[in-house]
Design a protein around this motif. Structure first.
Motif, short mmCIF file in Angstrom:
data_model
loop_
_atom_site.label_atom_id
_atom_site.label_comp_id
_atom_site.label_asym_id
_atom_site.label_seq_id
_atom_site.Cartn_x
_atom_site.Cartn_y
_atom_site.Cartn_z
N GLN A 178 0.81 -1.21 0.00
CA GLN A 178 0.00 0.00 0.00
C GLN A 178 0.85 1.27 0.00
O GLN A 178 0.46 2.30 -0.55
N ALA A 179 2.04 1.21 0.60
CA ALA A 179 2.93 2.38 0.57
C ALA A 179 3.32 2.72 -0.86
O ALA A 179 3.39 3.89 -1.25
N THR A 180 3.57 1.69 -1.66
CA THR A 180 3.92 1.90 -3.06
C THR A 180 2.73 2.44 -3.84
O THR A 180 2.84 3.40 -4.60
N LYS A 181 1.57 1.84 -3.64
CA LYS A 181 0.36 2.25 -4.35
C LYS A 181 -0.01 3.70 -4.01
O LYS A 181 -0.51 4.44 -4.87
N ASN A 182 0.22 4.11 -2.78
CA ASN A 182 -0.17 5.45 -2.33
C ASN A 182 0.96 6.46 -2.43
O ASN A 182 0.87 7.57 -1.90
N ASN A 183 2.06 6.06 -3.07
CA ASN A 183 3.20 6.95 -3.25
C ASN A 183 3.75 7.45 -1.91
O ASN A 183 4.03 8.64 -1.74
N ARG A 184 3.86 6.55 -0.94
CA ARG A 184 4.38 6.90 0.38
C ARG A 184 5.73 6.23 0.60
O ARG A 184 6.00 5.66 1.66
N VAL A 185 6.59 6.29 -0.40
CA VAL A 185 7.95 5.77 -0.32
C VAL A 185 8.91 6.95 -0.31
O VAL A 185 8.86 7.80 -1.20
N TYR A 186 9.77 7.02 0.70
CA TYR A 186 10.66 8.16 0.88
C TYR A 186 12.11 7.70 0.94
O TYR A 186 12.41 6.65 1.52
N VAL A 187 13.00 8.49 0.38
CA VAL A 187 14.43 8.16 0.36
C VAL A 187 15.18 9.09 1.32
O VAL A 187 15.07 10.32 1.22
N PHE A 188 15.92 8.51 2.24
CA PHE A 188 16.68 9.25 3.25
C PHE A 188 18.17 9.02 3.05
O PHE A 188 18.60 8.01 2.50
#
Length: 311
Positions: free
Chosen positions: A270-280
């Motif tokens: 769901q994180a991928t589907k909702n564009n909730r992936v963040y790069v730190f």
């Protein structure tokens, strides 16, 4: 390329988080600041209040804290990329570069009355400096409380006021706790490696009320404070937010993300589907690194974890 990155990332993680092969099975996470002059060497002078006036820091975090407490007390630092463009450190001698061991001749030539190292990484040079009668301090920062305690300890040793810096730390954290999203932080693909609550990253996630999927997991990972996960476990947990961590060496933000996109489970999350992936960045989230790096990571966590779903 991914294998080469993983090996370098694991090597650096292991060195910083007490996971060298010879000690990984016996060392336990702790907030204690260890003074080896009290435990392993009786020839070194005892550290006391205000005793340190010439400090060499073998870790970037300790160097940064000392310089912010009293710039005049720091006489030598490790060669970290975090300080490359920092004017405060422009004229301060470097006693090491990258992950190379410190040059002990350079350290001794600076006539320090205190050398600070990172436990698990600086143990050997610290022991050699002890044998020369130079006061030393080994530190370990794997949670927020140990960061505060280290700041207080160093302030006592150089006779400085830690309160302004402690007050600044407080501004990094959220003022009001909110109900957190289920979150998974990943630092590698093969194996899938995630921080549990016994790591700096895991503790930082907890400070932001993130529901860290790996928080209470234990495993046989070679890296203290981290656990390996299967693709099935990640898919079963199905996090709302995913945080990916850049390799400690290299500038590509896409590396780990592109690698994970090849996994069959990735598009089902769901994180991928909702564009909730963040790069730190590695510094700040995995390795505290410096005060500015910590602040940046905290700002990113606020953006990642305090935004409403779908916005």
């Amino acid at each position: 390329m991914h294998r080469r990155w993983l090996l370098s990332a694991l090597a650096l993680l292991m060195s910083i988080f007490l996971a060298a092969c010879t000690t990984a099975t016996t060392q336990q996470p702790s907030t204690k600041i260890t003074n080896p002059t009290e435990t392993t060497n009786t020839n070194s002078q005892q550290l006391s209040k205000g005793s340190a006036k010439r400090v060499v820091a073998l870790s970037s975090l300790s160097a940064d804290i000392i310089s912010r407490l009293d710039q005049t007390k720091i006489v030598g630092i490790t060669g970290s990329k975090l300080f490359k463009d920092d004017s405060k450190f422009k004229d301060i001698p470097r006693v090491s570069e990258g992950q190379s061991p410190p040059n002990l001749e350079k350290v001794v030539a600076l006539k320090p009355d205190l050398v600070i190292g990172a436990e698990g990484f600086s143990n050997i040079p610290i022991q050699k400096l002890q044998q020369l009668g130079i006061p030393t301090l080994l530190t370990k920062v794997n949670n927020w409380e140990s960061l505060e305690e280290l700041t207080k300890k160093l302030a006592v040793l150089i006779n400085a006021d830690p309160q302004p810096l402690l007050n600044r730390y407080k501004t990094f954290l959220p003022e009001k706790p909110t109900q957190g999203f289920s979150t998974l932080a990943l630092v590698s693909r093969q194996p899938i490696l995630a921080p549990n609550k016994n790591s700096w990253a895991g503790d930082l996630l907890a400070k932001f009320q993130a529901k860290n999927i790996a928080a209470d997991l234990q495993g046989k990972s070679p890296v203290g404070g981290y656990v390996t996960l299967s693709a099935e476990k990640v898919l079963e947990a199905n996090p709302e937010v995913i945080i990916l961590v850049n390799p400690p060496q290299g500038n590509s933000e896409a590396g780990l993300l592109d690698s994970l996109k090849k996994e069959a489970f990735w598009q089902q999350l769901q994180a991928t589907k909702n564009n909730r992936v963040y790069v730190f960045d590695y510094y700040g989230l995995v390795n505290p690194g410096s005060i500015d790096a910590i602040e940046k990571a905290c700002q990113q966590l606020k953006q990642a974890l305090f935004v409403k779903q779908g916005t």
